[in-house]
Enzyme design. Sequence first.
Site, PDB file in Angstrom:
ATOM      1  CD  GLU A  64     -42.989  -2.228 118.871  1.00  0.00           C
ATOM      2  OE1 GLU A  64     -43.535  -1.362 118.163  1.00  0.00           O
ATOM      3  OE2 GLU A  64     -43.564  -3.260 119.251  1.00  0.00           O
ATOM      4  CE  LYS A 100     -47.156  -0.056 117.926  1.00  0.00           C
ATOM      5  NZ  LYS A 100     -46.697  -1.428 118.102  1.00  0.00           N
ATOM      6  CD  GLU A 121     -52.041  -0.888 115.116  1.00  0.00           C
ATOM      7  OE1 GLU A 121     -50.891  -0.634 115.519  1.00  0.00           O
ATOM      8  OE2 GLU A 121     -52.837  -1.638 115.730  1.00  0.00           O
ATOM      9  CG  ASN A 145     -51.196  -4.669 114.227  1.00  0.00           C
ATOM     10  OD1 ASN A 145     -50.414  -5.592 113.977  1.00  0.00           O
ATOM     11  ND2 ASN A 145     -51.426  -4.257 115.460  1.00  0.00           N
ATOM     12  CD  GLU A 187     -48.626  -0.938 112.832  1.00  0.00           C
ATOM     13  OE1 GLU A 187     -48.926   0.210 112.512  1.00  0.00           O
ATOM     14  OE2 GLU A 187     -49.130  -1.521 113.818  1.00  0.00           O
ATOM     15  CB  SER A 188     -47.759  -7.350 114.054  1.00  0.00           C
ATOM     16  OG  SER A 188     -48.043  -6.272 114.873  1.00  0.00           O
TER      17      SER A 188
END
Length: 267
Positions: free
Chosen positions: A54, A115, A159, A180, A210-211
Amino acid sequence: MNDSDELAPAVAAILRSAEARGDPDRGPVSVDARSLPAALADAEADGRAPVIAEVKPTSPTTEGTREEDPVALAEAMVEGGAAALSVLTEPDHFGGSPENLRRIREAVDVPVLRKDFVLREAQLDTVRADAVLLIARFVDDLSGLVAAANERGFQPLVEVHDREELRAALDAGAEIVGVNNRDLARLEVDLETFESVAPEAPDDVTLVAESGIGAPADARRMVEAGADGLLIGSAIMDGVSAADDSESRGDDPLSNVTENTRRLTRA
Ligand SMILES: O=C(O)c1ccccc1NCC(=O)[C@H](O)[C@H](O)COP(=O)(O)O
């Protein structure tokens, strides 16, 4: 979307500015998209962890802003083995822009995810991307927006943060789902989130963790839990926890971004 009282103040502010942003002055765009699921599968087939790296100049949980050219950052990530890129287009809290995405997509040949905090159909037409993030919690008409994205040729990545949102994403027709690990109510990150939601997803869905993926061990953990893709921002941009030790970090920020990406794609 009516739960802004339950959100972290930074997230409520992000949503207010997304609602207030003007719509593009043109009709629906059409995109000849590069396949995100195929790029992730190709990476795994040649032995790389399927990283979506990202380009995230800043965020509410990051100190400072990265000033390097976003195209140079993107190219450094591809050099490090990223299967795909995610590019922030949110301007007020993440330092992104649609122009960054347009330039990056022109410069690389991997799929590029937009995003942002897209809330209504017209916002899809701001810029062409291969995939577009839609956050289940914030979109009122998820089925309508998934269909509108598909009609334009975008691959919607929906998401979610829990099993209820996963069901809503699947009911809306999502074929790519991101779980997420960052709770947008408190901005806390917990990799167990992905582990608890992933078993509920059908096998034919492309699942992205994600994350909060900071180190190669985190990447392996997410793949073992069923992730087909790994969306990684901070650990590639600043590399604090991706690097095994500070001595391995050089003075050149772009080389560090390549090296941070490489460590994670070799997980
Ligand atoms: O990253 C933030 O600080 C943030 C704050 C408020 C809402 C969303 C936020 N991040 C969005 C993301 O989804 C992440 O940029 C992405 O998943 C990468 O996460 P990470 O690898 O932890 O940087």
